[in-house]
Design a protein around this motif. Structure first.
Motif, PDB file in Angstrom:
ATOM      1  N   PRO A  46       0.822  -1.214   0.000  1.00 30.36           N
ATOM      2  CA  PRO A  46       0.000   0.000   0.000  1.00 30.36           C
ATOM      3  C   PRO A  46       0.855   1.262   0.000  1.00 30.36           C
ATOM      4  N   ASN A  47       0.216   2.359  -0.304  1.00 31.78           N
ATOM      5  CA  ASN A  47       0.859   3.669  -0.250  1.00 31.78           C
ATOM      6  C   ASN A  47       1.245   3.980   1.195  1.00 31.78           C
ATOM      7  N   PRO A  48       2.491   4.389   1.447  1.00 31.90           N
ATOM      8  CA  PRO A  48       2.896   4.718   2.825  1.00 31.90           C
ATOM      9  C   PRO A  48       2.029   5.798   3.459  1.00 31.90           C
ATOM     10  N   PHE A  49       1.433   6.656   2.638  1.00 33.29           N
ATOM     11  CA  PHE A  49       0.603   7.716   3.184  1.00 33.29           C
ATOM     12  C   PHE A  49      -0.671   7.182   3.827  1.00 33.29           C
ATOM     13  N   VAL A  50      -1.041   5.922   3.529  1.00 31.58           N
ATOM     14  CA  VAL A  50      -2.174   5.310   4.217  1.00 31.58           C
ATOM     15  C   VAL A  50      -1.905   5.237   5.718  1.00 31.58           C
ATOM     16  N   PHE A  51      -0.672   4.957   6.075  1.00 26.93           N
ATOM     17  CA  PHE A  51      -0.303   4.885   7.495  1.00 26.93           C
ATOM     18  C   PHE A  51      -0.363   6.267   8.136  1.00 26.93           C
ATOM     19  N   LEU A  52       0.065   7.296   7.402  1.00 27.30           N
ATOM     20  CA  LEU A  52      -0.005   8.657   7.927  1.00 27.30           C
ATOM     21  C   LEU A  52      -1.460   9.093   8.093  1.00 27.30           C
ATOM     22  N   LEU A  53      -2.304   8.713   7.131  1.00 28.42           N
ATOM     23  CA  LEU A  53      -3.722   9.021   7.237  1.00 28.42           C
ATOM     24  C   LEU A  53      -4.331   8.333   8.455  1.00 28.42           C
ATOM     25  N   THR A  54      -3.922   7.089   8.704  1.00 25.69           N
ATOM     26  CA  THR A  54      -4.418   6.356   9.872  1.00 25.69           C
ATOM     27  C   THR A  54      -4.034   7.061  11.166  1.00 25.69           C
ATOM     28  N   ILE A  55      -2.817   7.583  11.213  1.00 25.92           N
ATOM     29  CA  ILE A  55      -2.371   8.315  12.405  1.00 25.92           C
ATOM     30  C   ILE A  55      -3.236   9.553  12.626  1.00 25.92           C
ATOM     31  N   LEU A  56      -3.567  10.255  11.542  1.00 25.09           N
ATOM     32  CA  LEU A  56      -4.422  11.433  11.667  1.00 25.09           C
ATOM     33  C   LEU A  56      -5.812  11.049  12.166  1.00 25.09           C
ATOM     34  N   VAL A  57      -6.378   9.991  11.602  1.00 20.90           N
ATOM     35  CA  VAL A  57      -7.696   9.520  12.058  1.00 20.90           C
ATOM     36  C   VAL A  57      -7.636   9.128  13.531  1.00 20.90           C
ATOM     37  N   SER A  58      -6.496   8.598  13.954  1.00 22.09           N
ATOM     38  CA  SER A  58      -6.337   8.108  15.320  1.00 22.09           C
ATOM     39  C   SER A  58      -6.274   9.224  16.349  1.00 22.09           C
ATOM     40  N   VAL A 220      -8.915  20.436  17.626  1.00 21.96           N
ATOM     41  CA  VAL A 220      -8.899  21.490  16.612  1.00 21.96           C
ATOM     42  C   VAL A 220      -7.976  21.103  15.458  1.00 21.96           C
ATOM     43  N   ALA A 221      -6.816  20.499  15.779  1.00 19.58           N
ATOM     44  CA  ALA A 221      -5.859  20.099  14.738  1.00 19.58           C
ATOM     45  C   ALA A 221      -6.477  19.077  13.788  1.00 19.58           C
ATOM     46  N   GLN A 222      -7.135  18.061  14.340  1.00 17.66           N
ATOM     47  CA  GLN A 222      -7.754  17.052  13.476  1.00 17.66           C
ATOM     48  C   GLN A 222      -8.902  17.644  12.666  1.00 17.66           C
ATOM     49  N   MET A 223      -9.671  18.516  13.271  1.00 21.48           N
ATOM     50  CA  MET A 223     -10.808  19.116  12.585  1.00 21.48           C
ATOM     51  C   MET A 223     -10.358  19.887  11.340  1.00 21.48           C
ATOM     52  N   ILE A 224      -9.260  20.614  11.454  1.00 24.26           N
ATOM     53  CA  ILE A 224      -8.761  21.393  10.318  1.00 24.26           C
ATOM     54  C   ILE A 224      -8.170  20.479   9.245  1.00 24.26           C
ATOM     55  N   MET A 225      -7.314  19.535   9.656  1.00 27.56           N
ATOM     56  CA  MET A 225      -6.634  18.688   8.676  1.00 27.56           C
ATOM     57  C   MET A 225      -7.591  17.732   7.967  1.00 27.56           C
ATOM     58  N   PHE A 226      -8.665  17.334   8.662  1.00 27.42           N
ATOM     59  CA  PHE A 226      -9.573  16.353   8.062  1.00 27.42           C
ATOM     60  C   PHE A 226     -10.382  16.941   6.907  1.00 27.42           C
ATOM     61  N   ILE A 227     -10.456  18.257   6.825  1.00 29.95           N
ATOM     62  CA  ILE A 227     -11.150  18.882   5.700  1.00 29.95           C
ATOM     63  C   ILE A 227     -10.535  18.452   4.371  1.00 29.95           C
ATOM     64  N   TYR A 228      -9.235  18.180   4.380  1.00 26.30           N
ATOM     65  CA  TYR A 228      -8.509  17.859   3.148  1.00 26.30           C
ATOM     66  C   TYR A 228      -8.344  16.358   2.919  1.00 26.30           C
ATOM     67  N   MET A 229      -8.938  15.527   3.786  1.00 27.77           N
ATOM     68  CA  MET A 229      -8.793  14.086   3.660  1.00 27.77           C
ATOM     69  C   MET A 229      -9.849  13.501   2.714  1.00 27.77           C
TER      70      MET A 229
END
Length: 538
Positions: A46-58, A220-229
């Motif tokens: 898989p794309n390594p960014f999938v793991f970074l996305l998982t960290i953000l969701v977490s 607040v950090a997750q709320m802002i970054m998740f707009i672009y997910m």
């Protein structure tokens, strides 16, 4: 009339003639098997960014854990800051307010996720986190504190469903277990950080307010970054956004050095269409809910999934673990430790360490085997705890041998919990097909928070009425019942695709067959990493 690309025309021409199942509908499984023949997209990296996305969701899991952790220290630090000395009943109300909010949030979260999407519901949960934390930080009465905890509870309940749901729908099948556990690891990390900050602020006037307020930052950090997910491909297919679904699938399975073949992407999305396509796009929200409810309870395979998901979540809560998380500082204060919040940090650290162990093992050892090897250990540790409390003298100090036994027994209990039942139930999304996944995971999450509410609102009362020994002995008995449930009802799902799992539950719990399918899938994946692709499709 739909327009097909050349690749899709080839695939469509290879489909079998209209194969009908017993109920007169097309046999989706038979068609899916023919489409899936050949190279499997799951065999790639898989794309390594999938793991970074998982960290953000977490981050959602982190906030869940931080809330659990800070209340333990806050309850012994508040003193008279809320206008009066808080009683045991006040502590139970403050604790259970979040559980009640989470129960209600969990009930509606799945329906909201199906209507609005996983992404935007996550952003909404963060808003509730911020509002609830702000109210608690400025609280000067017990009821204001309870109100803030209740509002935050809605966010916790919604996020506790959405985070593992989002991850499981985005993750490649052989990494799904580990990626979902990253969210659980974030929960334990939040607990450890909350305990550590609480211990550091102990003795500081109104330090608990700072402890609560710090939880606003990650929300607040997750709320802002998740707009672009991105949204999950299965949700996009469900909404008829096929091109967007292909784009996300292409992104998930494209490794650093090579792009995934377009034909393989089309095959994957075709499979998702077969299992996740909206058969009634014209229906209203109420009709969708009524249909999903009927499907969930009256289609045997779906009902089995519900029994498993709710059963595991019930075991996770009714084993009493969160009583230790919510009241650990209070409990260690009763036992005689001078710095109860610091001692709680040891327990939280054990939880995090063994969650890491579960992360490393869950897709290798398997969900079912991990539970069978750990639930009995929880029961044994609780029995040891009950014996130690029976012999603990009144007015004991931290140097008393039985106080040390209680600490060791609790660490053993937490270790077994974190390695197994603390993680596996959050794999719940993988059990349900798309059209009942939102409602099914809502009911499972509601079971979790219903059990949490019962534990949080009765633990101190049980300690008082039936003694600590009776309380922990009762939890030990429930753990044994959980072991029996896992043995007879929980099939192995590691390395199986979400669509394969639906097939396992169609005509029974199929524990033996699921073990065989999981082993075959692992063998195939190992062969693919050596450059050998198996001819058979698991």
């Amino acid at each position: 009339m739909p327009v097909f690309t050349p690749v899709e025309l080839t695939l469509t021409s290879q489909m079998p003639a209209e194969k009908e199942a017993d109920d007169g509908q097309y046999d989706a499984d038979a068609i899916a098997r023919e489409i899936a023949n050949g190279v499997d997209i799951e065999d790639g990296q898989p794309n390594p960014f999938v793991f970074l996305l998982t960290i953000l969701v977490s981050f959602s899991g982190f906030l869940f854990g931080y809330d659990t952790g800070y209340v333990s220290g806050a309850l012994v630090a508040i003193g008279t800051d809320l206008g009066r000395e808080i009683t045991s009943s006040d502590k139970e109300f403050i604790t259970s307010a979040t559980s009640l909010g989470a129960l209600l949030g969990g009930i509606i979260a799945g329906t909201l996720a199906d209507a609005l999407g996983r992404k935007w519901v996550t952003i909404g949960a963060n808003t509730l986190f911020v509002v609830g934390a702000a109210l608690q930080t400025g609280a000067h009465t017990v009821w204001t504190m309870i109100g803030g905890r209740f509002i935050m509870g809605w966010g916790v309940g919604i996020a506790s469903l959405i985070a593992p749901l989002y991850i499981s729908e985005m993750a490649p099948s052989r990494f799904r277990g580990r990626l979902v556990i990253l969210n659980v690891l974030a929960i334990t990390g939040g607990q450890v950080i909350a305990y550590a900050i609480g211990a550091g602020l102990q003795g500081l006037q109104n330090g608990w307010r700072l402890l609560v307020g710090l939880g606003i930052i990650p929300a607040v950090a997750q709320m802002i970054m998740f707009i672009y997910m991105p949204e999950t491909p299965r949700y996009l297919v469900r909404r008829g956004q096929i091109e967007k679904a292909r784009h996300v699938v292409r992104w998930i399975y494209s490794s650093r050095n090579c792009e995934v073949d377009e034909e393989v992407v089309v095959k994957k999305v075709k499979l998702l269409e077969i299992y996740n396509n909206d058969q009634h796009p014209e229906w209203s929200g109420y009709n969708r809910f009524k249909y999903a409810l009927k499907q969930l309870y009256f289609v045997p395979g779906h009902f089995r999934a519900l029994v498993i998901a709710c059963g595991l979540q019930g075991i996770q809560q009714l084993c009493g673990f969160n009583s230790l998380m919510y009241f650990s500082a209070t409990l260690f204060q009763i036992v005689g430790f001078n710095k109860p919040t610091a001692v709680s940090l040891i327990v939280a650290g054990t939880n995090m360490a063994f969650t890491i162990l579960a992360f490393l093992l869950i897709d290798i050892v398997g969900r079912r085997r991990i539970l069978l090897c750990t639930v009995w250990g929880m029961s044994a540790a609780l029995v040891l705890n009950a014996i130690a409390f029976y012999f603990l003298p009144l007015n004991a100090t931290q140097s008393d041998p039985w106080a040390i036994v209680i600490l060791i027994a609790m660490m053993l209990y937490v270790a077994f919990y974190a390695a197994g039942i603390g993680n596996v139930p959050w794999q719940q999304s993988e059990l349900f097909p798309m059209h009942v996944r939102g409602l099914g995971t809502s009911m499972a999450t509601a079971t979790n928070w219903g059990g949490n509410l019962i534990i949080g609102s009765t633990f101190l009362t049980m300690m008082d009425r039936i003694t600590p020994s009776g309380t922990f002995g009762f939890y030990a008995g429930l753990c044994l019942l959980g072991e029996v449930f896992v043995y007879f009802c929980y099939p192995e799902t590691s390395c199986l695709s979400l669509e394969d799992i639906q097939g396992v539950l169609k005509d029974g719990f199929n524990v033996k067959r699921s073990n065989q399918m999981s082993q075959e899938a692992k063998i195939k994946h190992r062969a693919s990493t050596r450059g050998v692709v198996s001819d058979s499709k698991v």
